[in-house]
Design an enzyme around this catalytic site. Structure first.
Site, PDB file in Angstrom:
ATOM      1  N   ASP A  45       0.930  -1.155  -0.010  1.00  0.00           N
ATOM      2  CA  ASP A  45       0.063  -0.139  -0.064  1.00  0.00           C
ATOM      3  C   ASP A  45       0.830   1.274   0.234  1.00  0.00           C
ATOM      4  OD1 ASP A  45      -2.668   1.344   0.442  1.00  0.00           O
ATOM      5  OD2 ASP A  45      -2.990  -0.525   1.538  1.00  0.00           O
ATOM      6  N   GLU A  65       8.131  -5.487 -14.966  1.00  0.00           N
ATOM      7  CA  GLU A  65       6.434  -4.799 -14.933  1.00  0.00           C
ATOM      8  C   GLU A  65       5.904  -4.528 -13.541  1.00  0.00           C
ATOM      9  OE1 GLU A  65       3.557  -6.283 -17.519  1.00  0.00           O
ATOM     10  OE2 GLU A  65       4.831  -8.196 -17.538  1.00  0.00           O
ATOM     11  N   ASP A  92     -12.641  -2.052   4.268  1.00  0.00           N
ATOM     12  CA  ASP A  92     -13.479  -1.025   4.389  1.00  0.00           C
ATOM     13  C   ASP A  92     -14.909  -1.240   4.215  1.00  0.00           C
ATOM     14  OD1 ASP A  92     -11.221   0.956   4.746  1.00  0.00           O
ATOM     15  OD2 ASP A  92     -11.142   1.268   2.553  1.00  0.00           O
ATOM     16  N   ASP A 117      -3.492   4.190  -2.417  1.00  0.00           N
ATOM     17  CA  ASP A 117      -4.639   4.708  -1.541  1.00  0.00           C
ATOM     18  C   ASP A 117      -5.250   6.054  -1.959  1.00  0.00           C
ATOM     19  OD1 ASP A 117      -6.182   4.209   1.212  1.00  0.00           O
ATOM     20  OD2 ASP A 117      -5.297   6.236   1.385  1.00  0.00           O
TER      21      ASP A 117
END
Ligand code: NOJ
Length: 564
Positions: free
Chosen positions: A107, A265, A333, A211
């Site tokens: 993240d 990649e 979430d 994010d």
């Protein structure tokens, strides 16, 4: 037609999202950590058909953080929080994953930092501090009060602005006051955040989940958002000023360039939380921005075949041939599938629908994302009032992974998650839903996922094959995946009644009933096929007649059609 070999790893992969706090604790403090993840890598993929078989993991934040938003408030982008371990643990985790052929996506939180990040501490110290403009500062409005009408994404937080007594100005925070927004209009910020990417790319990560990346472009004049909530926030038809500003696209192009400084990649997966797919595709339609963007319009569909049909079709019609979808129905979430779609009965209807959802995710054209516990069919967990810790009601979807039935012996007191008291309570159904239990039951949700992930991995038709949406039978979501001579028909019953599928009654969406044969193999209405996977294990390998097929309530089938 694209051959499977020309697909990129991030197109072929099944991605598994790990919320480190709740995955596996290794030191008994009740909070999951990196060494815990290392211990469970074999569960994810040990190269044998016994493991889940995922190809990539996405790790939610593990950086140094005061944990006001459980790691989405980063105080040091280049270090691991001691709660989760050390940089050495991270390197070991990365190496262990790579040995098993698992790619690692981490993240990256570019829109905001923690208010305890040294950058912000400097920035707030005086108006002429060199880091002042690394964050978004503004004077009070003429009437006094916040500079404009922007609101925090967390309802309880209210205004997206907090007055800082030191300098008498407000700073912007799209989330908590403890998460000040970085000022991406400042090239120094952009360069610093690129360097954060390079820090992790140098260590060998395979990509980033970015994010709320649509928020790194905002109106530099800080003008008010439109007052019509529905148009601005739900349908995204009116332009918002606090996100998705045109500048976001050039910034994404520069981020892409950073990824391309490296070989292998490295992929950018955006959390682009826009419910309007017309705006979403702007982020992936050129090959110069994001590789993938999570599709929140899909996640927000009601449990109706027609609604999902429409959402998939819309993505197809708006996206360019090079764009690739990222499908998901759960994350840290949002409500768990059995709760969201269970109509008040998460353990009954909800669990059956979780099986249908598994077939859907694993057979669409695009990259599927599974959130930890999704493969167990975990519902939302009840959280007693005195255990609530999240600011936005998300604890029920973040409870620890149940690995073993709790209490089986002293060691498994916390269901194998921790030797201590877990930071959030275990789900009361942990006994029945535990990994070890589900492993023994061939018909469990876990074993269904395991079979589906394998099927997708082994069948190029499910990865790169064309997809044709079909219609003509109420209540069923139907599509055909095809590659060369192979054709897989997917039939998903979104109702709780039995539905009859009659091959000759369906047609390709948009092509009309009369032109039915166009693109459809004659076997669809005259012939037979073999069930390659189904929500009901007993149907696996059955030969079925597609002229008339009864699909049970809340059930689904993947049928390989015989060649016509
Ligand atoms: C989206 C993340 O998924 C969520 O958990 C977090 O609270 C916000 N962004 C703010 O970073």
């Amino acid at each position: 037609m694209t051959s499977n070999h020309s697909l990129h790893w991030w197109q072929r992969a099944t991605v598994y999202q790990i919320y480190p706090r709740s995955f596996q604790d290794s030191d008994g403090d009740g909070v999951g950590d990196l060494r815990g993840i290392i211990r469970r890598l074999d569960y994810l993929n040990d190269g044998t058909p016994d493991s889940l078989g995922v190809d990539a993991i996405w790790l939610c934040p593990f950086y140094r953080s005061p944990m006001a938003d459980f790691g989405y408030d980063v105080a040091d982008y280049r270090d691991v929080d001691p709660l989760f371990g050390t940089l050495d643990d991270f390197d070991e985790l990365l190496a262990g994953a790579h040995e098993r052929g698992i790619k690692v996506i981490i993240d990256w939180v570019p829109n905001h930092s923690s208010n305890r990040h040294p950058w912000f501490e400097e920035s707030r110290s005086s108006k002429d501090n060199p880091k002042r403009h690394w964050y978004v500062w503004a004077d009070p409005s003429r009437e006094g009060g916040p500079p404009n009408n922007w609101r925090s994404a967390f309802t309880r937080e209210g205004a997206a602005w907090t007055l800082d007594e030191t300098t008498g100005q407000y700073y912007l925070h799209s989330f908590l006051a403890a998460q000040p927004d970085l000022n991406w209009d400042n090239p120094e910020v952009e360069a610093a955040m690129h360097d954060v990417l390079r820090f992790w790319l140098d260590r060998g990560v395979d990509g980033f989940r970015m994010d709320v990346v649509h928020k790194i472009g905002k109106d530099p004049f800080l003008r008010d958002n439109p007052r019509d909530r529905d148009e601005a926030f739900i349908k995204s038809t009116a332009m918002r000023h606090d996100e998705d500003w045109p500048s976001v696209h050039e910034r994404l192009r520069r981020i892409r360039q950073v990824l391309e400084e490296y070989d292998g990649e490295r992929a950018g997966v955006g959390e682009v939380y826009l419910l309007n797919q017309r705006r979403l595709v702007e982020y992936v339609n050129s090959t110069r921005q994001l590789h993938l963007a999570h599709n929140f319009a899909f996640l927000h569909q009601p449990w109706e075949a027609g609604a999902f049909h429409q959402a998939i079709r819309e993505f197809q019609s708006l996206s360019t041939p090079g764009a690739w979808a990222a499908w998901f129905l759960e994350n840290h979430d949002h409500d768990r599938i059995p709760t969201r779609y269970g109509g008040g009965d998460p353990e009954g209807i909800g669990r059956r629908r979780a099986r249908v959802a598994a077939l859907l995710l694993m057979t669409l054209r695009g990259t599927p994302f599974i959130y930890q516990g999704g493969e167990l069919g975990l519902p939302n967990s009840p959280i007693p009032a005195d255990r609530v810790v999240d600011v936005d009601g998300r604890d029920p979807v973040r409870t620890p992974m149940p690995w073993e039935p709790p209490g089986a012996n002293g060691v498994t007191a916390a269901a194998g998650f921790s030797a201590g008291k877990p930071w959030l309570p275990l789900d009361p159904r942990a006994e029945e839903l535990a990994v070890s239990r589900q492993r023994e039951d061939p018909d469990s949700v876990l074993n269904l996922y395991r079979r589906l992930i394998r099927l997708r991995r082994e069948e190029p038709v499910l990865q790169t094959g064309d997809i044709l949406l079909l219609e003509g039978t109420e209540g069923l979501l139907m599509y055909l995946r095809s590659l060369e001579h192979r054709r897989f028909l997917v039939l998903l019953n979104f109702t709780s009644e039995e539905v009859e599928f009659r091959g000759h009654e369906v047609h390709v969406t948009g092509r009309g009933h009369r032109s039915m044969p166009l693109g459809l193999p004659t076997t669809l209405w005259t012939g037979t096929g073999t069930v390659r996977a189904a929500t009901d294990l007993a149907l696996d390998d059955e030969v079925v007649d597609t002229r008339l097929l009864r699909i049970g309530p809340d059930a689904g089938l993947i049928i390989e059609l015989d060649r016509s």
